[in-house]
Design a protein around this motif. Sequence first.
Motif, PDB file in Angstrom:
ATOM      1  N   THR A  47      39.202  16.869-151.833  1.00 48.26           N
ATOM      2  CA  THR A  47      40.573  16.089-151.919  1.00 48.26           C
ATOM      3  C   THR A  47      41.520  16.988-151.567  1.00 48.26           C
ATOM      4  O   THR A  47      42.475  16.623-150.786  1.00 48.26           O
ATOM      5  CB  THR A  47      40.630  15.348-153.081  1.00 48.26           C
ATOM      6  N   GLN A  48      41.783  18.148-152.080  1.00 46.34           N
ATOM      7  CA  GLN A  48      42.695  19.261-151.744  1.00 46.34           C
ATOM      8  C   GLN A  48      42.855  19.415-150.141  1.00 46.34           C
ATOM      9  O   GLN A  48      43.757  19.630-149.518  1.00 46.34           O
ATOM     10  CB  GLN A  48      42.743  20.158-152.656  1.00 46.34           C
ATOM     11  N   ASN A  49      41.547  19.713-149.677  1.00 43.69           N
ATOM     12  CA  ASN A  49      41.420  20.261-148.457  1.00 43.69           C
ATOM     13  C   ASN A  49      41.814  19.151-147.470  1.00 43.69           C
ATOM     14  O   ASN A  49      42.480  19.390-146.477  1.00 43.69           O
ATOM     15  CB  ASN A  49      39.881  20.561-148.166  1.00 43.69           C
ATOM     16  N   ARG A  50      41.407  17.982-147.928  1.00 38.92           N
ATOM     17  CA  ARG A  50      41.886  16.914-146.845  1.00 38.92           C
ATOM     18  C   ARG A  50      43.307  16.623-146.907  1.00 38.92           C
ATOM     19  O   ARG A  50      44.200  16.624-145.911  1.00 38.92           O
ATOM     20  CB  ARG A  50      41.138  15.458-147.153  1.00 38.92           C
ATOM     21  N   GLN A  51      43.918  16.757-148.260  1.00 40.52           N
ATOM     22  CA  GLN A  51      45.425  16.399-148.519  1.00 40.52           C
ATOM     23  C   GLN A  51      46.481  17.518-147.820  1.00 40.52           C
ATOM     24  O   GLN A  51      47.305  17.454-147.116  1.00 40.52           O
ATOM     25  CB  GLN A  51      45.964  16.545-149.790  1.00 40.52           C
ATOM     26  N   LYS A  52      45.758  19.007-147.740  1.00 37.83           N
ATOM     27  CA  LYS A  52      46.413  20.091-147.342  1.00 37.83           C
ATOM     28  C   LYS A  52      46.509  19.922-145.645  1.00 37.83           C
ATOM     29  O   LYS A  52      47.545  20.080-145.118  1.00 37.83           O
ATOM     30  CB  LYS A  52      45.633  21.436-147.776  1.00 37.83           C
ATOM     31  N   GLY A  53      45.429  19.244-145.221  1.00 34.02           N
ATOM     32  CA  GLY A  53      45.377  18.974-143.832  1.00 34.02           C
ATOM     33  C   GLY A  53      45.732  20.541-142.759  1.00 34.02           C
ATOM     34  O   GLY A  53      45.106  21.400-143.184  1.00 34.02           O
ATOM     35  N   ASN A  54      46.611  20.247-142.106  1.00 36.15           N
ATOM     36  CA  ASN A  54      46.816  21.359-140.730  1.00 36.15           C
ATOM     37  C   ASN A  54      48.086  22.149-141.216  1.00 36.15           C
ATOM     38  O   ASN A  54      48.899  22.155-140.463  1.00 36.15           O
ATOM     39  CB  ASN A  54      46.892  20.606-139.579  1.00 36.15           C
ATOM     40  N   ARG A  55      48.187  22.374-142.401  1.00 34.79           N
ATOM     41  CA  ARG A  55      49.370  23.247-143.058  1.00 34.79           C
ATOM     42  C   ARG A  55      48.898  24.320-143.894  1.00 34.79           C
ATOM     43  O   ARG A  55      47.609  24.568-144.305  1.00 34.79           O
ATOM     44  CB  ARG A  55      50.211  22.186-143.994  1.00 34.79           C
ATOM     45  N   ILE A  56      49.757  25.238-143.989  1.00 32.27           N
ATOM     46  CA  ILE A  56      49.405  26.310-144.880  1.00 32.27           C
ATOM     47  C   ILE A  56      49.736  26.098-146.337  1.00 32.27           C
ATOM     48  O   ILE A  56      50.592  25.168-146.409  1.00 32.27           O
ATOM     49  CB  ILE A  56      50.157  27.840-144.358  1.00 32.27           C
ATOM     50  N   PRO A  57      48.996  26.868-147.243  1.00 32.46           N
ATOM     51  CA  PRO A  57      49.175  26.289-148.683  1.00 32.46           C
ATOM     52  C   PRO A  57      50.797  26.226-149.131  1.00 32.46           C
ATOM     53  O   PRO A  57      51.253  25.037-149.847  1.00 32.46           O
ATOM     54  CB  PRO A  57      48.707  27.419-149.587  1.00 32.46           C
ATOM     55  N   LEU A  58      51.758  27.015-148.578  1.00 32.94           N
ATOM     56  CA  LEU A  58      53.260  26.923-149.202  1.00 32.94           C
ATOM     57  C   LEU A  58      53.862  25.870-148.526  1.00 32.94           C
ATOM     58  O   LEU A  58      54.964  25.401-148.974  1.00 32.94           O
ATOM     59  CB  LEU A  58      53.791  28.396-149.307  1.00 32.94           C
ATOM     60  N   GLU A  59      53.344  25.389-147.458  1.00 32.97           N
ATOM     61  CA  GLU A  59      53.753  24.251-146.816  1.00 32.97           C
ATOM     62  C   GLU A  59      53.473  22.995-147.711  1.00 32.97           C
ATOM     63  O   GLU A  59      54.058  22.042-147.457  1.00 32.97           O
ATOM     64  CB  GLU A  59      53.696  24.282-145.193  1.00 32.97           C
ATOM     65  N   TYR A  60      52.137  23.021-148.067  1.00 32.57           N
ATOM     66  CA  TYR A  60      51.522  21.835-148.490  1.00 32.57           C
ATOM     67  C   TYR A  60      51.830  21.393-149.781  1.00 32.57           C
ATOM     68  O   TYR A  60      52.155  20.510-150.332  1.00 32.57           O
ATOM     69  CB  TYR A  60      50.008  22.229-148.529  1.00 32.57           C
ATOM     70  N   LEU A  61      51.978  22.534-150.771  1.00 35.19           N
ATOM     71  CA  LEU A  61      52.306  22.450-151.964  1.00 35.19           C
ATOM     72  C   LEU A  61      53.604  21.964-152.584  1.00 35.19           C
ATOM     73  O   LEU A  61      54.657  22.243-151.727  1.00 35.19           O
ATOM     74  CB  LEU A  61      51.953  23.861-152.740  1.00 35.19           C
ATOM     75  N   PRO A  62      53.784  20.995-153.569  1.00 37.97           N
ATOM     76  CA  PRO A  62      55.155  20.795-153.903  1.00 37.97           C
ATOM     77  C   PRO A  62      55.998  21.866-154.548  1.00 37.97           C
ATOM     78  O   PRO A  62      55.364  22.802-154.981  1.00 37.97           O
ATOM     79  CB  PRO A  62      54.985  19.737-155.062  1.00 37.97           C
ATOM     80  N   GLU A  63      57.233  21.868-154.125  1.00 39.46           N
ATOM     81  CA  GLU A  63      58.198  22.884-154.459  1.00 39.46           C
ATOM     82  C   GLU A  63      57.969  23.433-156.282  1.00 39.46           C
ATOM     83  O   GLU A  63      57.998  24.524-156.336  1.00 39.46           O
ATOM     84  CB  GLU A  63      59.622  22.637-154.350  1.00 39.46           C
TER      85      GLU A  63
END
Length: 125
Positions: A47-63
């Motif tokens: 689930t996390q891999n799909r939600q992260k998609g084509n982004r790096i972790p610190l672009e994906y994670l909420p602030e």
Amino acid sequence: DGICPYTKTYIKYENLFDKGYAEIDHIIPYSLSFDDSFNNKVLTTATQNRQKGNRIPLEYLPESEKNGFRVWVNSNIRNHRKRQNLLKEHFTEADKKEFKFAKLTEEAKDRKEAVIKNNYRELEA
């Protein structure tokens, strides 16, 4: 460690190969970096891999989760290059060029080694 770096949830060994349970994530997406090395991979929930998609972790994670993620990575990831990839703030055009150059250099080295080995075998025969 069997822990998803994005959620800090334990990934159960007995479920590891269940379809849709866990996946290997490219920390910096392969489509951006062409980096398929161990240093650019982590085990995550599917689930996390799909939600992260084509982004790096610190672009994906909420602030609100970024500081905790940074602390967790610095405390748990021993591999320097993997830690750098996980903590990268932005993936710039310069980064893309650097990754592509490194990949091309690595491939050229591999081809050169293959040619030398093949020629060496021919000389031995």
